[in-house]
Design an enzyme around this catalytic site. Structure first.
Site, PDB file in Angstrom:
ATOM      1  N   LYS A  32       2.230  28.041 -11.857  1.00  0.00           N
ATOM      2  CA  LYS A  32       3.258  28.101 -11.998  1.00  0.00           C
ATOM      3  C   LYS A  32       2.343  29.825 -12.308  1.00  0.00           C
ATOM      4  CE  LYS A  32       6.624  27.321 -13.991  1.00  0.00           C
ATOM      5  NZ  LYS A  32       7.930  27.364 -12.870  1.00  0.00           N
ATOM      6  N   ARG A 358       4.821  29.277  -5.285  1.00  0.00           N
ATOM      7  CA  ARG A 358       3.876  28.178  -4.960  1.00  0.00           C
ATOM      8  C   ARG A 358       3.843  27.910  -3.815  1.00  0.00           C
ATOM      9  NH1 ARG A 358       8.003  24.659  -9.186  1.00  0.00           N
ATOM     10  NH2 ARG A 358      10.040  24.273  -7.545  1.00  0.00           N
ATOM     11  N   HIS A 474      17.628  19.517  -7.061  1.00  0.00           N
ATOM     12  CA  HIS A 474      16.931  18.480  -7.156  1.00  0.00           C
ATOM     13  C   HIS A 474      16.745  17.867  -6.401  1.00  0.00           C
ATOM     14  CE1 HIS A 474      16.455  15.189  -9.401  1.00  0.00           C
ATOM     15  NE2 HIS A 474      14.847  15.749 -10.068  1.00  0.00           N
ATOM     16  N   ARG A 580      -3.251 -11.853  15.463  1.00  0.00           N
ATOM     17  CA  ARG A 580      -2.636 -13.101  14.850  1.00  0.00           C
ATOM     18  C   ARG A 580      -2.162 -14.510  15.740  1.00  0.00           C
ATOM     19  NH1 ARG A 580      -0.984  -8.816  10.458  1.00  0.00           N
ATOM     20  NH2 ARG A 580      -0.103  -8.157  12.139  1.00  0.00           N
ATOM     21  N   ARG A 636      -6.897 -13.639  17.183  1.00  0.00           N
ATOM     22  CA  ARG A 636      -7.725 -13.937  16.097  1.00  0.00           C
ATOM     23  C   ARG A 636      -7.467 -16.015  16.084  1.00  0.00           C
ATOM     24  NH1 ARG A 636      -6.374 -13.228  10.082  1.00  0.00           N
ATOM     25  NH2 ARG A 636      -4.269 -14.508  10.880  1.00  0.00           N
ATOM     26  N   GLU A 764     -14.138 -11.891   5.113  1.00  0.00           N
ATOM     27  CA  GLU A 764     -13.232 -12.016   4.522  1.00  0.00           C
ATOM     28  C   GLU A 764     -13.382 -12.806   3.031  1.00  0.00           C
ATOM     29  OE1 GLU A 764      -9.655 -13.821   6.662  1.00  0.00           O
ATOM     30  OE2 GLU A 764     -10.535 -14.885   8.218  1.00  0.00           O
ATOM     31  N   SER A 783     -14.861  -7.577  11.479  1.00  0.00           N
ATOM     32  CA  SER A 783     -14.030  -7.509  11.661  1.00  0.00           C
ATOM     33  C   SER A 783     -13.659  -7.551   9.956  1.00  0.00           C
ATOM     34  CB  SER A 783     -12.376  -7.563  12.460  1.00  0.00           C
ATOM     35  OG  SER A 783     -11.178  -6.907  11.947  1.00  0.00           O
ATOM     36  N   GLY A 785     -11.420  -8.076   7.373  1.00  0.00           N
ATOM     37  CA  GLY A 785     -10.022  -8.914   6.853  1.00  0.00           C
ATOM     38  C   GLY A 785      -9.651  -8.449   5.345  1.00  0.00           C
ATOM     39  N   THR A 786      -9.248  -7.078   4.753  1.00  0.00           N
ATOM     40  CA  THR A 786      -9.578  -6.832   3.164  1.00  0.00           C
ATOM     41  C   THR A 786      -8.680  -7.148   2.120  1.00  0.00           C
ATOM     42  OG1 THR A 786      -8.601  -5.278   4.118  1.00  0.00           O
ATOM     43  CG2 THR A 786     -11.018  -5.218   3.900  1.00  0.00           C
ATOM     44  N   ASN A 787      -7.320  -8.052   3.490  1.00  0.00           N
ATOM     45  CA  ASN A 787      -6.409  -9.164   2.502  1.00  0.00           C
ATOM     46  C   ASN A 787      -7.180 -10.125   2.067  1.00  0.00           C
ATOM     47  OD1 ASN A 787      -4.914  -7.235   3.705  1.00  0.00           O
ATOM     48  ND2 ASN A 787      -3.773  -8.727   5.192  1.00  0.00           N
ATOM     49  N   ASP A 788      -7.475 -10.450   2.598  1.00  0.00           N
ATOM     50  CA  ASP A 788      -8.370 -12.293   1.901  1.00  0.00           C
ATOM     51  C   ASP A 788      -9.626 -11.648   1.347  1.00  0.00           C
ATOM     52  OD1 ASP A 788      -6.714 -14.110   2.839  1.00  0.00           O
ATOM     53  OD2 ASP A 788      -7.727 -14.352   4.059  1.00  0.00           O
TER      54      ASP A 788
END
Length: 893
Positions: A32, A358, A474, A580, A636, A764, A783, A785-788
């Site tokens: 602003k 803005r 709003h 999977r 997999r 993983e 590959s 496996g970023t979850n595990d």
């Protein structure tokens, strides 16, 4: 000019064609303050004022909520300059200078922090304002507004206390709205309001304007840490350290009669992106009347009024001179900022003043159209267009709309404030909406109007309906920013929150009943409407085409069903990065075969059960290969522990025993044998393939036979990638890769077909990342496996990490590590694995297939470390495509 400002300067003045600051000082002056300075330098009609810096806000909190020394003197000098520019005196009872006190962070946070208008009024100066304006009603109306706003924001007196007193006063005199009240009425209301303040605070309403000013300034700083501002910052990743600026600006009045007005305008339509000025205004009103939805405003342009069916004249018709001036300024501002602008303005007795500009909030469809159109108009480049779209917000484009064939039972019609459609049960309370949504229920939040305090409930709701307010209220602004369908100003809607119902036209809808909302038409419907998916073309197609040209990372999808695969392909996926196979086994018929295999006493019996699974598994793979064509399909092999396929409760076991003919005692015994204390780290993944090789053999055979069948039928050879899960040592992969190759040879001998394939692994486990150099000698691709990998690196179960919110609140983790990759920990392991894996096998293909693969921040990290592809859920494929392009562009800068 800004370079000459002293380093510790805390106030920056603007007005009269001059300014200490400029738009480049956004971080210091907030959006602003920086834009008011810029408009002043452009010679636009801006009421003068000064801005207190964001650094001052940070100092205030660092010093235990105390103002820095010297600020009072510096602000006093800025106030003297303001008096000189306006010809008025702060606190002068005969010629009072009145000011507004507003917040302004570097990122727009509409309605999240506090504002005070008409500051400087008191029992004496209100008479001076009345005398100079010649309008006692205007003066006393302004005073009662100030008392109500100041008392709520600064003194902590509930806004509802004043609203209740006003409603009672009007009801007793049969007044329908505020315009019916004359100056005598407002004089009485002011007395009642002052009595409320005295009773609630024990002190009379402050009359000294400097006391008022410092109370308001501190209140705005305090509002940086109010609940709604904190929630909004978390929602939009705005750091607490940015702080807010405070802008003190000379008041101009839109409530001085029929030649005065106030409004909000967008240089383009914020819902559709149409290149036409768009907005709303109210004659004889102040700004909060429009933004807060206290009165339903009128359209700015004649065309918009006709489109919306408005009965009152537009600004273009009622105030043609001011409209022409506003249109010219709007066009100039858009060219100057090279983006769609959101403008606040006031007309005081025929004279136009600009109060703010803005970059405007907009829906994602509008953002796409505006970006693509501006490229065509030569205002921005293709790269700039790509960078202007919030990749996460593309999710808005993927939500359903109401089927054109659906027979609508229309309950109410309001303004189409935010496009899209939703179905859910009615709730009236924002807290209840958040609670029900957390339990997995779809809710529609129905309110008279919304306030910033409602933001958590608005975020939880599938759609929002309000009885009051307009396209810039709003509710409308916040809903568009969140991608929620929204209908505002549904006139005739009578909401009885205490009774838990709303009524309209003789019909009553109670809490918990199902309604549908069409934010594109402004309709509220009874019952659950039939929803359909949108078509992604036009500006979306153009922008995604530009993004595909600019990105280096390939984008695949996680999919194991034909429906998911088709959706992924249609959204632009370049292959399947994770199929999977265990998801294919949970079908009612198939799970019986799996259970039979698990319960088999001998290898021969196990193979008989697997033989029943082979044809259905082969059919699954054929469908995926046909849909994906020559795109890579990464399959997999079975990953979860076997006990997941077995029933565990006595009732479930009895049902399975009856269906399979197997004794319940055998089922219970086998389930007990397979039980694991920590199955996530137990007998799963490649460990299953090694101890029960026949399972992976069956899956490999199904893959090769399916590929051969598709090749023979279609003439193209599927691109087969087989992924071994949960490897931690090269020897595991050596054994299983040899088994896969043996099955491939057996299929080749049996059919005479050579099926090209590659074998890789998921990284993983931390040990796999550390031993990646060895593993890469056997693996043709990695590959992540970023979850595990996140779970095993952090030692944290994503299903049980209920403490993560507390961790985020305490700043232990900036973000939930299961939603955005932990780059310092998990990311370091990925870097190590890449470095060591590529050293051993330079042509190693690398990707990511965890849910992180659709997160823009994680995708940027993947671009930085040089992965070849990301894989995500089908609905996130467009997000990943755009985020990959943005990461590539930013990396070049």
């Amino acid at each position: 000019m800004s370079e000459m400002i002293a380093e510790r300067q805390r106030t920056y003045s603007f007005g009269g064609g001059r300014a200490d600051g400029a738009s480049g000082l956004r971080n210091l002056l907030g959006g602003k303050g920086a834009n008011l300075a810029e408009m002043s330098l452009l010679g636009l009609p801006v009421p003068p004022g000064f801005t207190i810096t964001t650094e001052t806000c940070n100092h205030y909190y660092a010093a235990g909520r105390r103002m820095p020394e010297g600020l009072s003197e510096e602000a006093g000098k800025a106030l003297e300059a303001l008096e000189t520019l306006t010809g008025k005196r702060f606190g002068d009872p005969s010629n009072p200078l009145l000011v507004s006190v507003r917040s302004g962070a570097r990122a727009s946070m509409p309605g999240m922090m506090d504002t005070v208008l008409n500051l400087g009024l008191g029992d004496a100066s209100v008479e001076g304002l009345a005398a100079r304006s010649g309008d006692r009603r205007f003066a006393w109306d302004s005073y009662r507004r100030f008392i109500q706003m100041y008392s709520h924001v600064v003194l902590g007196v509930s806004h509802d206390a004043f609203e209740h007193a006003l409603e009672v006063y009007k009801d007793e005199r049969d007044f329908r709205n505020d315009l019916d009240l004359g100056h005598e009425d407002w004089t009485e209301i002011v007395a009642q309001f002052q009595d409320i303040v005295l009773r609630r605070t024990g002190q009379p309403f402050p009359q000294d304007p400097r006391t008022q000013l410092w109370g308001a300034i501190e209140a705005v700083f305090r509002s940086w840490m109010n609940d709604r501002a904190i929630f909004y910052r978390k929602l939009h990743d705005i750091p607490e350290s940015w702080g807010t600026a405070v802008t003190v600006q000379a008041m101009v009045f839109g409530n001085m009669g029929l030649k005065s007005a106030t409004g909000v305008a967008f240089t383009r339509n914020p819902s559709t992106g149409e290149n036409a000025i768009y907005g709303e205004f109210l004659i004889n009103a102040q700004g909060e009347d429009v933004v807060a939805g206290l009165r339903t405003p009128n359209a700015i342009s004649r065309a918009a009024r006709a489109q919306l069916g408005g009965r009152e004249p537009s600004m273009e018709e009622a105030m043609p001179v001011a409209f022409a001036e506003l249109s010219a300024i709007a066009a100039r501002l858009e060219r100057h900022y090279r983006d769609m602008q959101d403008i606040e303005f006031t007309i005081e007795e025929g004279t136009l003043f600009m109060l703010q500009t803005r970059n405007g909030k907009r829906t994602t469809p509008a953002a796409l159209r505006i970006a693509v159109d501006m490229v065509g108009e030569g205002l921005i480049t293709r790269d700039e267009a790509i960078l202007r779209i919030d990749a996460k917000a593309l999710d808005q484009m993927l939500h359903p709309t109401i089927s054109p064939n659906y027979k609508r039972d229309v309950l109410a019609i309001g303004l189409p404030a935010s496009p899209g459609a939703a179905v859910g049960e009615v709730v009236f309370d924002p807290d209840e909406a958040a609670t029900l949504a957390a339990d997995g229920k779809a809710v529609i939040l129905v309110r008279v109007d919304t306030a910033p305090e409602d933001i958590h409930g608005m975020h939880a709701a599938r759609a929002i309906v309000t009885a009051r307010g307009g396209m810039t209220s709003h509710a409308a602004v916040v809903a568009r920013g969140m991608g929620r369908a929204c209908v505002c100003g549904a006139s005739g809607l009578r909401i009885d929150e205490a009774a838990g119902q709303f009524s309209i036209g003789g019909r009553v809808v109670r809490k918990g009943e199902i309604i549908s909302v069409d934010g594109s038409t402004g309709q509220v419907l009874a019952g659950a409407a039939q929803l359909v998916q949108p078509e992604l073309s036009g500006p979306f197609g153009a922008l995604m085409g530009w993004a595909d040209e600019r990105r280096r990372l390939r984008v695949r999808a996680n999919a194991e069903t034909p429906a998911d695969a088709r959706m992924a392909r249609d959204f632009g996926a370049e292959g399947i990065g994770l199929c999977r196979t265990e998801h294919m086994f949970f079908d009612h018929e198939r799970v019986a075969f799996v259970r039979e295999m698990i319960l088999a006493d001998s290898l021969a019996d196990r193979n008989k059960a697997l033989a029943k699974l082979l044809p259905v598994q082969r059919g699954d793979f054929e469908a995926l290969f046909e849909i994906m064509g020559t795109r890579p399909v990464t399959i997999r092999l079975l990953d979860p522990p076997l006990h997941e396929f077995l029933p565990h409760g006595e009732k479930d076991i009895a049902a399975v025993a009856e269906a399979t003919g197997l004794p319940a005692s055998a089922l219970m015994a086998r389930a007990g044998e397979l039980h694991e204390s920590n199955p996530m780290l137990g007998h799963r993944g490649c460990r299953l393939g090694i101890t029960f090789p026949e399972i992976y053999d069956m899956q490999a055979r199904a893959i090769f036979e399916a590929a051969g069948a598709v090749a023979a039928r279609t003439g193209f050879m599927p691109n087969v990638e087989i992924m071994i899960p949960l490897v931690s040592a090269k020897k595991e992969l050596d054994i299983l890769k040899a088994n896969v190759s043996r099955v491939a040879d057996e299929c080749r001998v049996a059919t005479g077909q050579e099926i090209p394939f590659s074998v890789g692994t998921m990284i993983e486990l931390p040990r796999a990342a550390l031993r990646a150099g060895d593993i890469a000698l056997a693996a043709e691709f990695f590959s992540f496996g970023t979850n595990d990998l996140t779970q095993t690196t952090l030692g944290m179960s994503r299903d049980d990490a209920r403490f993560l919110k507390i961790y985020a609140d305490l700043g232990i983790y900036d973000k939930d590590p299961f939603q955005t990759l932990d780059q310092d920990g998990v990311g370091d392991l990925m870097r190590i694995a890449l470095e060591r894996g590529k050293a051993a096998r330079p042509v190693l293909k690398t990707g990511i297939c965890g849910e992180h693969g659709g997160d823009p921040a994680t995708i940027s990290f993947c671009e930085e470390i040089g992965l070849d592809y990301v894989s995500c859920s089908p609905f996130r494929v467009p997000i990943a495509r755009l985020a990959a392009a943005q990461a590539a562009i930013l990396r070049e800068k």
